[in-house]
Write a protein that holds these residues in place. Structure first.
Motif, PDB file in Angstrom:
ATOM      1  N   VAL A   1     124.472 -58.961 -12.334  1.00 37.84           N
ATOM      2  CA  VAL A   1     123.520 -57.849 -12.346  1.00 37.84           C
ATOM      3  C   VAL A   1     122.980 -57.560 -10.953  1.00 37.84           C
ATOM      4  O   VAL A   1     122.314 -56.554 -10.741  1.00 37.84           O
TER       5      VAL A   1
ATOM      6  N   GLU B   1     118.752 -52.990  -8.981  1.00 40.18           N
ATOM      7  CA  GLU B   1     119.493 -51.747  -8.824  1.00 40.18           C
ATOM      8  C   GLU B   1     119.109 -50.973  -7.562  1.00 40.18           C
ATOM      9  O   GLU B   1     119.701 -49.949  -7.268  1.00 40.18           O
TER      10      GLU B   1
ATOM     11  N   LEU C   1     118.452 -64.451 -13.549  1.00 41.01           N
ATOM     12  CA  LEU C   1     119.337 -63.291 -13.474  1.00 41.01           C
ATOM     13  C   LEU C   1     120.744 -63.743 -13.098  1.00 41.01           C
ATOM     14  O   LEU C   1     120.915 -64.459 -12.109  1.00 41.01           O
TER      15      LEU C   1
ATOM     16  N   ARG D   1     114.871 -55.446 -13.046  1.00 42.25           N
ATOM     17  CA  ARG D   1     115.999 -54.518 -13.159  1.00 42.25           C
ATOM     18  C   ARG D   1     115.939 -53.475 -12.049  1.00 42.25           C
ATOM     19  O   ARG D   1     116.946 -53.182 -11.403  1.00 42.25           O
TER      20      ARG D   1
ATOM     21  N   TRP E   1     110.587 -57.889 -16.505  1.00 42.31           N
ATOM     22  CA  TRP E   1     112.016 -57.590 -16.672  1.00 42.31           C
ATOM     23  C   TRP E   1     112.341 -56.206 -16.119  1.00 42.31           C
ATOM     24  O   TRP E   1     113.364 -56.020 -15.453  1.00 42.31           O
ATOM     25  N   ASP E   2     111.457 -55.243 -16.384  1.00 38.26           N
ATOM     26  CA  ASP E   2     111.672 -53.884 -15.862  1.00 38.26           C
ATOM     27  C   ASP E   2     111.653 -53.874 -14.330  1.00 38.26           C
ATOM     28  O   ASP E   2     112.470 -53.210 -13.693  1.00 38.26           O
TER      29      ASP E   2
ATOM     30  N   TRP F   1     120.652 -56.431 -19.665  1.00 39.03           N
ATOM     31  CA  TRP F   1     119.322 -55.819 -19.582  1.00 39.03           C
ATOM     32  C   TRP F   1     118.790 -55.436 -20.958  1.00 39.03           C
ATOM     33  O   TRP F   1     117.575 -55.483 -21.182  1.00 39.03           O
TER      34      TRP F   1
ATOM     35  N   ARG G   1     126.353 -55.589 -17.504  1.00 37.79           N
ATOM     36  CA  ARG G   1     124.984 -55.399 -17.010  1.00 37.79           C
ATOM     37  C   ARG G   1     124.092 -54.770 -18.074  1.00 37.79           C
ATOM     38  O   ARG G   1     122.973 -55.232 -18.303  1.00 37.79           O
ATOM     39  N   ASP G   2     124.597 -53.720 -18.716  1.00 41.50           N
ATOM     40  CA  ASP G   2     123.806 -53.058 -19.767  1.00 41.50           C
ATOM     41  C   ASP G   2     123.472 -54.020 -20.899  1.00 41.50           C
ATOM     42  O   ASP G   2     122.336 -54.045 -21.394  1.00 41.50           O
TER      43      ASP G   2
END
Length: 114
Positions: free
Chosen positions: A103, A64, A99, A60, A56-57, A43, A39-40
């Motif tokens: 994620v 989450e 995506l 994410r 994108w932010d 992103w 996942r990290d």
């Protein structure tokens, strides 16, 4: 002129109610640490696939978050959802955002760490 409950006044029309992805299986069993690393990495590299960093932010943050908060994030960012599980979305300029399921949810073959 319509009343407050008419369909025309309920929003932009591009908002779909999102949901969690269907259960999925990773090709081989993985640990939570491995999943978090995947996942990290995604992103960290996602903005290089194109589109806007702000979108994108938002994606994410939505990925989450709990489902109801994720819906609010998607709506407020102006994200156009093609697939209700958020695997394919667009921004208002037409840029596509894909995506991977890893994620968005955990695989069914996640193995516990000792």
């Amino acid at each position: 002129m319509g009343c407050a409950a008419s369909k025309r006044s309920r929003g932009r029309g591009n908002s779909k109610k999102i949901r969690k992805p269907k259960p999925w299986r990773h090709p081989e069993p993985i640990t939570r640490t491995q999943l978090m690393q995947m996942r990290d990495e995604f992103w960290d590299t996602a903005p290089h696939y194109g589109g806007q960093k702000e979108i994108w932010d938002a994606l994410r943050a939505a990925a989450e978050a709990e489902l109801s908060l994720a819906q609010a994030i998607i709506d407020s960012a102006g994200v156009i959802v093609q697939n209700v599980d958020l695997t394919i979305c667009y921004d208002e300029r037409g840029a596509r955002y894909e995506l991977p399921k890893y994620v968005l949810s955990e695989p069914i073959n996640l193995i516990p760490e000792n």
